[in-house]
Design an enzyme around this catalytic site. Sequence first.
Site, PDB file in Angstrom:
ATOM      1  N   HIS A  42      36.798  32.514  39.222  1.00 46.43           N
ATOM      2  CA  HIS A  42      35.667  33.432  39.270  1.00 46.43           C
ATOM      3  C   HIS A  42      34.337  32.686  39.283  1.00 46.43           C
ATOM      4  O   HIS A  42      33.399  33.088  39.967  1.00 46.43           O
ATOM      5  CB  HIS A  42      35.737  34.360  38.052  1.00 46.43           C
ATOM      6  CG  HIS A  42      34.904  35.589  38.184  1.00 46.43           C
ATOM      7  ND1 HIS A  42      35.219  36.610  39.054  1.00 46.43           N
ATOM      8  CD2 HIS A  42      33.766  35.977  37.560  1.00 46.43           C
ATOM      9  CE1 HIS A  42      34.307  37.563  38.953  1.00 46.43           C
ATOM     10  NE2 HIS A  42      33.414  37.206  38.056  1.00 46.43           N
ATOM     11  N   GLU A  86      29.003  42.266  45.435  1.00 42.58           N
ATOM     12  CA  GLU A  86      29.853  41.577  44.465  1.00 42.58           C
ATOM     13  C   GLU A  86      30.993  42.498  44.043  1.00 42.58           C
ATOM     14  O   GLU A  86      30.897  43.718  44.156  1.00 42.58           O
ATOM     15  CB  GLU A  86      29.010  41.196  43.247  1.00 42.58           C
ATOM     16  CG  GLU A  86      29.577  40.055  42.442  1.00 42.58           C
ATOM     17  CD  GLU A  86      28.531  39.470  41.496  1.00 42.58           C
ATOM     18  OE1 GLU A  86      28.153  38.311  41.675  1.00 42.58           O
ATOM     19  OE2 GLU A  86      28.099  40.185  40.578  1.00 42.58           O
ATOM     20  N   HIS A  88      33.871  43.990  41.179  1.00 42.42           N
ATOM     21  CA  HIS A  88      34.238  44.182  39.774  1.00 42.42           C
ATOM     22  C   HIS A  88      35.596  44.868  39.761  1.00 42.42           C
ATOM     23  O   HIS A  88      35.780  45.925  39.160  1.00 42.42           O
ATOM     24  CB  HIS A  88      33.167  44.976  39.017  1.00 42.42           C
ATOM     25  CG  HIS A  88      32.814  44.355  37.698  1.00 42.42           C
ATOM     26  ND1 HIS A  88      32.686  45.061  36.531  1.00 42.42           N
ATOM     27  CD2 HIS A  88      32.590  43.057  37.348  1.00 42.42           C
ATOM     28  CE1 HIS A  88      32.379  44.238  35.535  1.00 42.42           C
ATOM     29  NE2 HIS A  88      32.323  43.016  36.010  1.00 42.42           N
ATOM     30  N   GLU A 309      30.607  38.337  27.339  1.00 41.59           N
ATOM     31  CA  GLU A 309      29.989  38.857  28.561  1.00 41.59           C
ATOM     32  C   GLU A 309      29.245  40.157  28.284  1.00 41.59           C
ATOM     33  O   GLU A 309      29.210  41.058  29.116  1.00 41.59           O
ATOM     34  CB  GLU A 309      31.042  39.023  29.663  1.00 41.59           C
ATOM     35  CG  GLU A 309      31.592  37.685  30.131  1.00 41.59           C
ATOM     36  CD  GLU A 309      32.555  37.779  31.305  1.00 41.59           C
ATOM     37  OE1 GLU A 309      32.715  38.879  31.868  1.00 41.59           O
ATOM     38  OE2 GLU A 309      33.151  36.749  31.658  1.00 41.59           O
ATOM     39  N   ASP A 491      28.755  39.014  51.939  1.00 43.85           N
ATOM     40  CA  ASP A 491      30.193  39.285  52.008  1.00 43.85           C
ATOM     41  C   ASP A 491      30.835  39.278  50.627  1.00 43.85           C
ATOM     42  O   ASP A 491      30.380  38.605  49.716  1.00 43.85           O
ATOM     43  CB  ASP A 491      30.904  38.280  52.927  1.00 43.85           C
ATOM     44  CG  ASP A 491      30.764  36.842  52.453  1.00 43.85           C
ATOM     45  OD1 ASP A 491      30.867  36.590  51.239  1.00 43.85           O
ATOM     46  OD2 ASP A 491      30.557  35.950  53.295  1.00 43.85           O
ATOM     47  N   SER A 531      36.732  37.354  45.432  1.00 43.59           N
ATOM     48  CA  SER A 531      37.609  37.936  44.415  1.00 43.59           C
ATOM     49  C   SER A 531      39.052  37.675  44.821  1.00 43.59           C
ATOM     50  O   SER A 531      39.550  38.272  45.782  1.00 43.59           O
ATOM     51  CB  SER A 531      37.356  39.445  44.287  1.00 43.59           C
ATOM     52  OG  SER A 531      38.325  40.019  43.420  1.00 43.59           O
TER      53      SER A 531
END
EC number: 6.3.5.3
Length: 728
Positions: A42, A86, A88, A309, A491, A531
């Site tokens: 990651h 991005e 998740h 986080e 992207d 990812s």
Amino acid sequence: MDKETIKAHKISDEEYAQILEILGREPNLLELGVISAMWSEHCSYKSSKKYLNGFPTKAPWVIQGPGENAGVIDIGQGMAAVFKVESHNHPSFIEPFAGAATGVGGILRDVFTMGARVVAGLNSLKFGDIHDEKCGKHQKYLVKGVVNGISHYGNCMGVPTIGGECAFDECFNGNILVNAFALGVCKSEDIFYAKAEGVGNPVIYVGSKTGRDGLGGAVMASDSFNEESKSLRPTVQIGDPFSEKLLMEACLELFKTDYIVGIQDMGAAGLTSSSFEMAGRSGSGMKLYLDKTPMRESGMTPYELMLSESQERMLICAKKGYEDKVIEIFKKWDLDAVVMGEVTNTGKMELFWHDELVGLIPIEPLSEKAPILSRPTSEPKYLSEIKNYKFELKSSIQELFIQMLQNENINNKAFIYDQFDSSVQTNTIKADGKLGASVIRIKENGASVAMAIECNSRLNYVNPKIGAALAVASAGRKVACTGAKPLAISDCLNYGNPQNPEVMWQFAQGCEGIKEACKELNTPVVSGNVSLYNETEGVSIYPSPTIVSVGVLEDANKTLKASFEKENLSVYLLGESLGEFGGSMVMKIQDKKVSGSLKELDYKAELALWDLLYKANQNSLLECANSVGIGGIAMTLAKMFAISSVGANLTSDFDDEKMIFDESASRAIIGLSKENEEAFLNLAKEFGVKAYKLGVSTSQKHFKLDSIELSKAELDKLYFESFKEQIQ
């Protein structure tokens, strides 16, 4: 260090040997945790970096390419657009509301950290089969949770969510995809970067307090799922959009001053990644006094503080002597702000706990020179089995048309986008539900920015290279259909387990397709995200490179719609129909298969179409335009007339009736008045683009395409009402 602890941190034997060499000793638990996070897939991109290096990233309009928090392009008259997409995915599968909400929060921070006010958001969502007996109910729960999370965070932040895409396939039953995009606007001269330089300059923590949420999140997002994954809920971060709104306003106030050197948001791996990335980019060192961290929970350890986080936090490198002024701004916005370290020239991260040195780690081997893997690749065996499959019509064309229009991959998603505030900030020209790219007005220069998010996973399964190139072309074409010039892309590369050589082959091919398309279409990559490990119980998702294309139209008043607002408009198909049924929606619906092959993209034809659309719109020849995509001209026309107030009388003139479902690239549907037909056809000839007249818009509330006939009421019911019933 015992083997169980090393294994729990996902550190291989080879990597542990490297750690011993870098440190010259055994690491302690804190150091192991920090290195594990920074070397995770990651954070380090260790499996993907070698394939990303060849992406085209430069153009005269590119101000900042990959390597910063977000990409930046010039949009005219001293203004810049800052944007990034991005993922998740893993957190959203485990805890859909919190995972999706913090995904939005993270991407918003990436953009406003650069000095831009966020003015638009998009999303790309992929879910499993909502009709499946075993998991359909759970997939519906995930859809509702994710949409609720996105709308909650975006709406509370006052950022309009103006577009997106949503797809369903059984390949996502075990791993959903939640990709979030944000775009901000600022003056070109007012961009801030993530750097920490100047020996003695203070490092300031700002934002919310640190808790134990999200611990190990970066490492969790670098692994595949199994039955035990349900126990990972504590690793999903908890977001508070109201705190982030305060943080954004405080940062934007700070950016008007001359107090800081650099700023970085705390995303994956929290304080660890933000500190190492800032120092790494600047070739500096850093001291951090962890006991000074604002804490939400008692008894927190240095390990937890470095790896938490918790959301809505930033790290700032201020100019020496301006600490109090920086802190004053954040205190005014009711946020924590504390000096917790300083920049050094040692090239090392020195971590202190109540003045005791508890961690000492060289920065470069964890940031700029983190290990890069060269994983084995091999062409997937399934490709030879599916490539020769040919699609043939087996049911009546009218039946198939109805089946397709009400399919959850095509029908209207008002159930989703009605939950998003798309008009806040009063700049939205074209939002979700209006088809194609979304558009916002830039009040500062009178221009508009168009943006489209695109990913057809089926095409990427059939041919990972051409499928990825088609995503770049399709996103750009949607932007071109608003009258804008596509300028750059961001992207988000969603793939399966990189330890599987077939998945790495798909990834490598996808990167080649993006490189080729971006180069040929002159839309460089300016930001992005990877990812991997989107796999459950050994089953990987289809390759899913999500592409966002961003373009500019100098005069916002010239923005093209995708709907026919008048009767007696001529309807044209632009571009050649080549009989592309590989990975098509019609094959999936009729044959329940994802098979066939794809033709190479004709970049000259694609660019000619973009240029024609731009010139024709500049000459005020067009009334509307829309890219031909999933379901071919049949679904494109059906959707355009469903959102229009008029009817249609259309004939395709194809020799083979199934060609209305052909998904060939480089095509668009346009509407224009009869008095502009001759001028347009001359222009099309000049650009070498074939134009085929299909018919006209009519005052009758009726839709006719070849042998397909429906009342406008029937068309609208199929398109607008099906998804609400399917998702309940």
